[in-house]
Design an enzyme around this catalytic site. Structure first.
Site, PDB file in Angstrom:
ATOM      1  N   CYS A  12      -4.543  12.798  13.449  1.00 23.14           N
ATOM      2  CA  CYS A  12      -4.468  11.376  13.170  1.00 23.14           C
ATOM      3  C   CYS A  12      -4.685  10.656  14.488  1.00 23.14           C
ATOM      4  CB  CYS A  12      -3.090  11.102  12.590  1.00 23.14           C
ATOM      5  SG  CYS A  12      -2.513   9.452  12.758  1.00 23.14           S
ATOM      6  N   LYS A  53       0.846  -1.210   0.000  1.00 25.10           N
ATOM      7  CA  LYS A  53       0.000   0.000   0.000  1.00 25.10           C
ATOM      8  C   LYS A  53       0.881   1.260   0.000  1.00 25.10           C
ATOM      9  CE  LYS A  53      -1.830   1.522   4.006  1.00 25.10           C
ATOM     10  NZ  LYS A  53      -1.464   2.922   4.255  1.00 25.10           N
ATOM     11  N   ASN A  54       1.788   1.333   0.951  1.00 25.71           N
ATOM     12  CA  ASN A  54       2.562   2.568   1.115  1.00 25.71           C
ATOM     13  C   ASN A  54       3.509   2.824  -0.050  1.00 25.71           C
ATOM     14  OD1 ASN A  54       1.275   3.025   3.481  1.00 25.71           O
ATOM     15  ND2 ASN A  54       3.032   2.665   4.818  1.00 25.71           N
ATOM     16  N   ARG A  85      -8.475  -0.802   5.253  1.00 29.82           N
ATOM     17  CA  ARG A  85      -7.661   0.252   4.621  1.00 29.82           C
ATOM     18  C   ARG A  85      -6.309  -0.285   4.187  1.00 29.82           C
ATOM     19  NH1 ARG A  85      -6.120   4.518   8.370  1.00 29.82           N
ATOM     20  NH2 ARG A  85      -4.759   4.774   6.603  1.00 29.82           N
TER      21      ARG A  85
HETATM   22  C1  UD1 Z   1       4.843   6.998   6.340  1.00 25.54           C
HETATM   23  C2  UD1 Z   1       3.935   5.783   6.275  1.00 25.54           C
HETATM   24  C3  UD1 Z   1       3.544   5.336   7.672  1.00 25.54           C
HETATM   25  C4  UD1 Z   1       4.795   5.125   8.533  1.00 25.54           C
HETATM   26  C5  UD1 Z   1       5.704   6.331   8.485  1.00 25.54           C
HETATM   27  C6  UD1 Z   1       7.037   6.120   9.176  1.00 25.54           C
HETATM   28  C7  UD1 Z   1       2.744   6.065   4.191  1.00 25.54           C
HETATM   29  C8  UD1 Z   1       1.457   6.361   3.522  1.00 25.54           C
HETATM   30  N1  UD1 Z   1       2.751   6.145   5.517  1.00 25.54           N
HETATM   31  O1  UD1 Z   1       4.104   8.056   6.957  1.00 25.54           O
HETATM   32  O2  UD1 Z   1       2.793   4.132   7.563  1.00 25.54           O
HETATM   33  O3  UD1 Z   1       4.403   4.874   9.857  1.00 25.54           O
HETATM   34  O4  UD1 Z   1       5.998   6.687   7.104  1.00 25.54           O
HETATM   35  O5  UD1 Z   1       7.727   5.072   8.584  1.00 25.54           O
HETATM   36  O6  UD1 Z   1       3.715   5.734   3.548  1.00 25.54           O
HETATM   37  N2  UD1 Z   1       7.488  14.775  10.447  1.00 25.54           N
HETATM   38  C9  UD1 Z   1       7.624  16.096  10.770  1.00 25.54           C
HETATM   39  N3  UD1 Z   1       7.239  17.018   9.837  1.00 25.54           N
HETATM   40  C10 UD1 Z   1       6.742  16.676   8.613  1.00 25.54           C
HETATM   41  C11 UD1 Z   1       6.624  15.293   8.302  1.00 25.54           C
HETATM   42  C12 UD1 Z   1       7.010  14.383   9.252  1.00 25.54           C
HETATM   43  O7  UD1 Z   1       8.061  16.466  11.846  1.00 25.54           O
HETATM   44  O8  UD1 Z   1       6.414  17.552   7.814  1.00 25.54           O
HETATM   45  C13 UD1 Z   1       7.893  13.755  11.456  1.00 25.54           C
HETATM   46  C14 UD1 Z   1       6.727  12.889  11.897  1.00 25.54           C
HETATM   47  O9  UD1 Z   1       5.983  13.482  12.924  1.00 25.54           O
HETATM   48  C15 UD1 Z   1       7.423  11.621  12.327  1.00 25.54           C
HETATM   49  C16 UD1 Z   1       8.632  11.543  11.375  1.00 25.54           C
HETATM   50  O10 UD1 Z   1       8.767  12.844  10.817  1.00 25.54           O
HETATM   51  O11 UD1 Z   1       7.912  11.749  13.636  1.00 25.54           O
HETATM   52  C17 UD1 Z   1       8.476  10.547  10.252  1.00 25.54           C
HETATM   53  O12 UD1 Z   1       7.238  10.726   9.597  1.00 25.54           O
HETATM   54  P1  UD1 Z   1       7.051  10.439   8.051  1.00 25.54           P
HETATM   55  O13 UD1 Z   1       8.189   9.608   7.573  1.00 25.54           O
HETATM   56  O14 UD1 Z   1       6.799  11.726   7.355  1.00 25.54           O
HETATM   57  O15 UD1 Z   1       5.717   9.570   8.006  1.00 25.54           O
HETATM   58  P2  UD1 Z   1       4.632   9.550   6.863  1.00 25.54           P
HETATM   59  O16 UD1 Z   1       5.277   9.765   5.538  1.00 25.54           O
HETATM   60  O17 UD1 Z   1       3.500  10.434   7.227  1.00 25.54           O
END
Ligand code: UD1
Length: 422
Positions: free
Chosen positions: A118, A22-23, A401
């Site tokens: 979330c 999915k991801n 999902r």
């Molecule tokens: C993706 C995955 C999710 C997984 C996560 C971490 C998808 C659809 N989802 O989520 O299943 O749990 O990677 O492997 O692929 N952060 C910030 N600012 C930002 C963005 C992120 O501070 O603008 C922080 C987040 O709070 C978190 C960390 O960065 O602590 C990693 O998050 P991120 O890798 O962005 O997760 P997602 O891409 O949302």
């Protein structure tokens, strides 16, 4: 809403095939908007999140044909006229935010709803926006929407360092940078297999990306990208979930096919420390449950570290281990909604700051349990399959999902799960 009725103490024996990821699929779907010609994606799982993202993409005027029989989606972006991703859809799935990078990258304009909160706490998008600004995209807010605009001469490119590493922000800025006018240099990018696959796919479509798989990416913008047929990777989190489900009952012996063991990183070594027997042969992983599960503490980390998306399932296995363990999540420090629910089944575990302290040797007994997110829900199913008696897991829409045909796959190897209306 549907629920699962689960009869416990059923060993799992047999072969289970892993679906497409999915991801990893979601970034490829967004990338399809960048191509001049049609893009065909294969090995796509039939999941609610995929349907939701198809709807988001269709809103733009892009043609989307999901062929369930052969698990492929055909995208044709030639009729795109709308550059908007509405709140009604984005709130259902955060990854819809990928539309920001894809639309502004291809058409110079995007209006995408902010995703909102979330189930496991705040998930900011500051890095997505800062990275886009750093490559020359103008960002403004309007009534809960982000409006991203390229200068009239196109996105100039630029340099950005991610801190922390973010899968989503890395994907978004790559999508915006591949068709830019100039060069983009990105430091400390996410190196998850999902990001690597996106870069490889874009390169196949004609993008100029140097450093694929490394922490520094250099992207030289190109004028156009061509349509391609791209095969999506197997789901590494589904693989890890079935590996863990397959060692909770001492009589379980499961063969997991159609997977890519390399995508599991350090998880594989930690898995073996539980005492489970593991055999890897090409795209197949066979696991045999140990007589006694050894307690193993883990800390989540970015790839190749232990994935946060397997943290809840690990803690669930550890409730049956022969001793104490500590599960620490450094990525999402509040992702523990499953803990009180496992407690209702008789497990002994406590949250302290961003760790779960698990007392092993639990005798799980049936209860009605409910959860608020995808990975927590699957961990409750795993626990219920190993509890004495018949349990109910409520709100299984979370599972729909992200786990393709979960109960069908598990029932085929010995589980006793019935879907019913709540
Ligand atoms: C993706 C995955 C999710 C997984 C996560 C971490 C998808 C659809 N989802 O989520 O299943 O749990 O990677 O492997 O692929 N952060 C910030 N600012 C930002 C963005 C992120 O501070 O603008 C922080 C987040 O709070 C978190 C960390 O960065 O602590 C990693 O998050 P991120 O890798 O962005 O997760 P997602 O891409 O949302």
């Amino acid at each position: 809403m549907d629920k699962f009725i689960i009869e416990g103490k059923t060993p799992l024996k047999g072969t289970i095939a892993v679906s497409g990821s999915k991801n990893a699929a979601l970034p490829l779907m967004a990338a399809s908007l960048l191509a001049e010609g049609p893009v065909k994606l294969t090995n796509i799982p039939i999941l609610d999140d995929i349907h939701t993202f198809n709807k988001v993409i269709k809103e733009t005027g892009c043609k989307v044909e999901f062929n369930h029989a052969d698990r492929s989606i055909l995208f044709d972006a030639s009729g795109v006229t709308q550059y908007i991703a509405p709140y009604e859809l984005v709130r259902k799935m955060r990854a819809s935010f990928y539309m920001l990078g894809a639309l502004v990258g291809r058409y110079g304009y995007a209006k995408v709803s902010l995703p909102g909160g979330c189930a496991w706490g705040p998930r900011p998008v500051n890095l997505h926006l800062e990275a886009l600004k750093a490559i020359g995209v103008k960002i403004k807010m309007d009534n809960g929407y982000v409006i991203a605009e390229a200068p009239p001469s196109g996105i100039p490119g630029g340099e950005f360092t991610f801190n922390p590493r973010s899968v989503g922000a890395t994907v978004n800025v790559i999508l915006a940078a591949v068709l830019a006018k100039g060069k983009t240099v990105l430091h400390n990018v996410a190196q998850e297999p999902d990001v690597v696959q996106l870069c490889q796919a874009l390169a196949q479509m004609g993008a100029d990306i140097q450093g694929i798989g490394k922490s520094k990416l250099t992207i030289n913008g190109v004028n156009s990208l061509k349509g391609q047929t791209l095969r999506n990777a197997p789901d590494r989190i589904e693989t890890g979930t079935y590996m863990l489900a397959g060692i909770m009952n001492p009589d379980s012996h499961v063969t997991i096919t159609n997977t890519d063991p390399d995508d599991l990183g350090h998880f594989l070594e930690q898995f073996e420390q539980t005492g489970a027997l593991m055999n890897i042969s090409g795209t197949t992983i066979t696991v045999k449950a140990p007589e006694i599960i050894q307690p193993v503490s883990i800390t989540t980390d970015v790839y190749p570290g232990f994935p946060t998306d397997l943290q809840a399932q690990w803690a669930t296995v550890m409730t049956l281990a022969d001793g104490k363990s500590v599960i620490t999540d450094t990525i999402y420090t509040d992702r523990f909604s499953y803990v009180p629910e496992l407690g209702r089944l008789g497990a002994q575990l406590d949250v302290k700051l961003n760790s779960v302290h698990v007392n092993g040797n639990s005798q799980l007994t049936s209860a009605s349990i409910m959860s608020t997110d995808l990975r927590a829900s699957v961990s409750l199913v795993m626990a219920a399959m190993n509890a004495e008696g018949t349990s109910e897991v409520l709100r299984v829409y979370h599972l729909d999902r992200g786990y393709e045909f979960l109960e069908t796959k598990l029932n085929a190897i010995g589980a006793k799960i019935t879907r019913a209306k709540e």
